[in-house]
Design an enzyme around this catalytic site. Structure first.
Site, PDB file in Angstrom:
ATOM      1  N   HIS A 246      -1.224   4.157   2.231  1.00  0.00           N
ATOM      2  CA  HIS A 246      -1.214   5.443   1.541  1.00  0.00           C
ATOM      3  C   HIS A 246      -2.608   5.835   1.092  1.00  0.00           C
ATOM      4  O   HIS A 246      -3.523   5.005   1.031  1.00  0.00           O
ATOM      5  CB  HIS A 246      -0.303   5.378   0.310  1.00  0.00           C
ATOM      6  CG  HIS A 246      -0.869   4.518  -0.778  1.00  0.00           C
ATOM      7  ND1 HIS A 246      -0.810   3.122  -0.748  1.00  0.00           N
ATOM      8  CD2 HIS A 246      -1.542   4.840  -1.911  1.00  0.00           C
ATOM      9  CE1 HIS A 246      -1.404   2.646  -1.826  1.00  0.00           C
ATOM     10  NE2 HIS A 246      -1.872   3.655  -2.541  1.00  0.00           N
ATOM     11  N   ASP A 248      -4.068   7.630  -2.385  1.00  0.00           N
ATOM     12  CA  ASP A 248      -3.600   8.031  -3.718  1.00  0.00           C
ATOM     13  C   ASP A 248      -3.654   9.555  -3.811  1.00  0.00           C
ATOM     14  O   ASP A 248      -4.694  10.142  -3.517  1.00  0.00           O
ATOM     15  CB  ASP A 248      -4.506   7.415  -4.797  1.00  0.00           C
ATOM     16  CG  ASP A 248      -4.418   5.886  -4.810  1.00  0.00           C
ATOM     17  OD1 ASP A 248      -5.392   5.245  -5.277  1.00  0.00           O
ATOM     18  OD2 ASP A 248      -3.404   5.359  -4.328  1.00  0.00           O
ATOM     19  N   HIS A 302      -5.315   2.945   2.019  1.00  0.00           N
ATOM     20  CA  HIS A 302      -5.261   1.532   1.635  1.00  0.00           C
ATOM     21  C   HIS A 302      -3.815   1.063   1.518  1.00  0.00           C
ATOM     22  O   HIS A 302      -2.882   1.864   1.591  1.00  0.00           O
ATOM     23  CB  HIS A 302      -6.016   1.307   0.320  1.00  0.00           C
ATOM     24  CG  HIS A 302      -5.563   2.166  -0.808  1.00  0.00           C
ATOM     25  ND1 HIS A 302      -5.783   3.539  -0.876  1.00  0.00           N
ATOM     26  CD2 HIS A 302      -4.870   1.861  -1.927  1.00  0.00           C
ATOM     27  CE1 HIS A 302      -5.276   4.015  -1.987  1.00  0.00           C
ATOM     28  NE2 HIS A 302      -4.702   3.037  -2.640  1.00  0.00           N
ATOM     29  N   ARG A 312       0.694 -11.750  -7.458  1.00  0.00           N
ATOM     30  CA  ARG A 312      -0.576 -11.005  -7.571  1.00  0.00           C
ATOM     31  C   ARG A 312      -0.374  -9.867  -8.555  1.00  0.00           C
ATOM     32  O   ARG A 312       0.699  -9.275  -8.629  1.00  0.00           O
ATOM     33  CB  ARG A 312      -1.014 -10.453  -6.214  1.00  0.00           C
ATOM     34  CG  ARG A 312      -2.268  -9.603  -6.265  1.00  0.00           C
ATOM     35  CD  ARG A 312      -2.752  -9.175  -4.895  1.00  0.00           C
ATOM     36  NE  ARG A 312      -3.908  -8.288  -5.033  1.00  0.00           N
ATOM     37  CZ  ARG A 312      -3.835  -6.971  -5.005  1.00  0.00           C
ATOM     38  NH1 ARG A 312      -2.658  -6.376  -4.849  1.00  0.00           N
ATOM     39  NH2 ARG A 312      -4.919  -6.227  -5.169  1.00  0.00           N
TER      40      ARG A 312
HETATM   41  C1  LIG Z   1       0.777   9.888  -8.580  1.00  0.00           C
HETATM   42  C2  LIG Z   1       1.082   8.668  -8.149  1.00  0.00           C
HETATM   43  C3  LIG Z   1       2.220   8.347  -7.239  1.00  0.00           C
HETATM   44  C4  LIG Z   1       2.008   6.841  -6.947  1.00  0.00           C
HETATM   45  C5  LIG Z   1       1.374   6.352  -8.233  1.00  0.00           C
HETATM   46  C6  LIG Z   1       0.332   7.425  -8.492  1.00  0.00           C
HETATM   47  C7  LIG Z   1      -0.835   7.222  -7.469  1.00  0.00           C
HETATM   48  C8  LIG Z   1      -0.424   6.339  -6.269  1.00  0.00           C
HETATM   49  C9  LIG Z   1       1.004   6.662  -5.771  1.00  0.00           C
HETATM   50  C10 LIG Z   1       1.659   5.568  -4.860  1.00  0.00           C
HETATM   51  C11 LIG Z   1       1.261   4.161  -5.350  1.00  0.00           C
HETATM   52  C12 LIG Z   1       1.283   5.709  -3.363  1.00  0.00           C
HETATM   53  C13 LIG Z   1       2.159   4.756  -2.495  1.00  0.00           C
HETATM   54  C14 LIG Z   1       3.649   5.082  -2.687  1.00  0.00           C
HETATM   55  C15 LIG Z   1       4.103   4.998  -4.164  1.00  0.00           C
HETATM   56  C16 LIG Z   1       5.554   5.530  -4.243  1.00  0.00           C
HETATM   57  C17 LIG Z   1       4.157   3.526  -4.640  1.00  0.00           C
HETATM   58  O1  LIG Z   1       4.206   2.613  -3.774  1.00  0.00           O
HETATM   59  O2  LIG Z   1       4.216   3.273  -5.860  1.00  0.00           O
HETATM   60  C18 LIG Z   1       3.154   5.903  -5.017  1.00  0.00           C
HETATM   61  C19 LIG Z   1       3.288   6.033  -6.551  1.00  0.00           C
HETATM   62  C20 LIG Z   1       4.603   6.674  -7.022  1.00  0.00           C
HETATM   63  O3  LIG Z   1       5.030   7.733  -6.506  1.00  0.00           O
HETATM   64  O4  LIG Z   1       5.198   6.065  -7.949  1.00  0.00           O
HETATM   65  O1  LIG Z   2      -2.422  -3.422  -6.025  1.00  0.00           O
HETATM   66  C1  LIG Z   2      -3.349  -2.977  -5.315  1.00  0.00           C
HETATM   67  O2  LIG Z   2      -4.355  -3.641  -5.020  1.00  0.00           O
HETATM   68  C2  LIG Z   2      -3.275  -1.541  -4.803  1.00  0.00           C
HETATM   69  C3  LIG Z   2      -2.212  -0.732  -5.499  1.00  0.00           C
HETATM   70  C4  LIG Z   2      -2.292   0.730  -5.117  1.00  0.00           C
HETATM   71  O3  LIG Z   2      -2.907   1.100  -4.110  1.00  0.00           O
HETATM   72  C5  LIG Z   2      -1.651   1.734  -5.961  1.00  0.00           C
HETATM   73  O4  LIG Z   2      -0.930   1.340  -6.929  1.00  0.00           O
HETATM   74  O5  LIG Z   2      -1.881   2.952  -5.663  1.00  0.00           O
HETATM   75 FE   LIG Z   3      -3.200   3.260  -4.117  1.00  0.00          FE
END
Ligand SMILES: C=C1C[C@]23C[C@H]1CC[C@H]2[C@]1(C)CCC[C@@](C)(C(=O)O)[C@H]1[C@@H]3C(=O)O
Ligand SMILES: O=C(O)CCC(=O)C(=O)O
Ligand SMILES: [Fe+2]
Length: 387
Positions: A246, A248, A302, A312
């Site tokens: 993804h 951010d 990333h 982790r």
């Molecule tokens: C605004 C946001 C949505 C998420 C948390 C913040 C910035 C990163 C986003 C996220 C981590 C991107 C990957 C998918 C996601 C659903 C996750 O894995 O947590 C995303 C976060 C979210 O929507 O909760």
């Molecule tokens: O845990 C990590 O190193 C990355 C997490 C991440 O990319 C996120 O929470 O948006």
């Molecule tokens: Fe991220």
């Protein structure tokens, strides 16, 4: 765990479950249960294309901020040049001599550990409500039914406008008075992160040839999101991901990762690991800052992989502008072609929390879904792993 095996109903969104039969199938991301399962539940298995492994490491220069904080012009220019090179390429860099007290970082990790060790019923009492980014989530099992991330998260908002202590109040309100000290640790942590983020905004402006205080002023009254990520050990780490590929959607992310390693950046057309450096902070550009730079800087693609042996943890501070502010590149970047239409962070945040799971093409999908916004055809920001 077969599909009908009764599980203790701890699903974080029981109201979404229609009947008892459904409730029996509710997936629980309770690692004490899941780690006893002989095989990974299918909901956690990710597509092969997302699971490409790597042994490579991204050896980017560390940006030393000591001279910049001392007002040394030569050191400031050097730091801005390193940042520019990284952000023109993949949107990722690490900083040292960042001024964040390492004892505070340690305390934030220790309190995160204590939180994630709580009984799942306690964690679920602070669960994320639909449409909000704040609260506890177990594998986002209340939001998605496939490609579940192998992680637990706890997120909350921070404003830093000098009125009250929103983080302390949040911890006390959702977890009770026993968590006031934890609230103070994260209140102080977020204050420190905000100070650093505004300093980095100055360096980004310098590196882009924008008026030095522009981005600092743009974010000064912003609200931000703090997220604690906990990635339990996994029996089959090669089949799942802690956080999927993804960018951010936010503006800038300041992340501290523990010594385990697992963060990977898609750079130079391949996944590359980020070696944990306890005294460094990982910083990456998000979609909203990419738009603020009119696409000059790349939103960093990333992901986070998980370990078979070790849990982790990472602390991610997501910088966001005040929700109703119009996201528009400043001079001299606001020249044609505009790569992204004007938008507000509140619209993009709502999109990621109610309509769309942030991934590699969030911004393009957001503009397509807000047709009134897509006056220009957004340029692809960088090749994706599956291209
Ligand atoms: C605004 C946001 C949505 C998420 C948390 C913040 C910035 C990163 C986003 C996220 C981590 C991107 C990957 C998918 C996601 C659903 C996750 O894995 O947590 C995303 C976060 C979210 O929507 O909760
Ligand atoms: O845990 C990590 O190193 C990355 C997490 C991440 O990319 C996120 O929470 O948006
Ligand atoms: Fe991220």
């Amino acid at each position: 765990m077969d599909s009908n095996s009764p599980t203790l109903l701890l699903c974080s969104s029981p109201y979404q479950l229609k009947d008892e039969r459904e409730k029996k199938k509710a997936l629980v991301f309770d690692t004490s249960l899941l780690l006893k399962q002989p095989s990974l539940p299918t909901q956690f298995i990710w597509p092969h294309g997302d699971l490409v492994t790597t042994q490579e490491e991204l050896n980017e220069p560390l940006v030393d901020l000591e001279g910049f904080f001392r007002g040394d012009m030569a050191a400031t220019t050097t730091a801005a040049e390193f940042i520019r090179a990284a952000c023109l390429s993949h949107g990722f860099f690490q900083v040292t001599n960042h001024g964040i007290d390492l004892g505070l970082v340690r305390a934030a990790h220790d309190h995160m550990d204590a939180f994630f060790k709580l009984p799942i019923t306690k964690k679920l009492s602070a669960r994320r409500k639909p449409g909000s980014v704040c609260g506890y989530s177990g594998a986002h099992a209340d939001r998605y039914s496939s490609k579940l991330p192998w992680k637990e998260t706890f997120s909350f908002g921070y404003h830093g406008d000098g009125h009250g202590h929103v983080v302390v109040d949040y911890f006390k309100s959702v977890l009770g008075g026993d968590f006031e000290e934890t609230g103070w640790v994260y209140e102080k942590y977020c204050e420190a992160m905000k100070r650093l983020s505004l300093a980095v905004m100055e360096l980004l402006a310098i590196s882009l040839g924008v008026e030095r205080s522009h981005y600092r002023k743009f974010f000064e009254d912003g609200s931000s999101i703090m997220r604690c990520n906990y990635y339990p050990p996994c029996h089959e780490p090669g089949l799942t991901l802690g956080t999927g590929p993804h960018c951010d959607p936010t503006s800038l992310t300041i992340l501290h990762q523990d010594e385990v390693g697992g963060l990977q950046v898609f750079a130079n057309n391949k996944w590359q690991g980020i070696r944990p450096l306890p005294n460094a902070l990982v910083i990456n550009i998000g979609d909203t800052f990419m738009a603020l730079s009119n696409g000059r800087y790349k939103s960093c693609l990333h992901r986070a992989v998980v370990s078979r042996e070790r849990a982790r943890r990472s602390l991610a501070y997501f910088v966001c502008p005040k929700e109703d502010k119009v996201v528009r590149p400043p001079p001299p970047l606001d020249v044609a072609p505009r790569n992204y239409p004007d938008f507000t962070w509140s619209d993009l945040l709502r999109f990621t929390q109610t309509h769309y799971r942030a991934d590699v093409t969030t911004l393009q999908t957001f503009f397509r879904s807000h047709l009134s916004l897509s006056t220009t055809s957004p340029s692809p920001h960088h090749p994706t792993p599956n291209n």
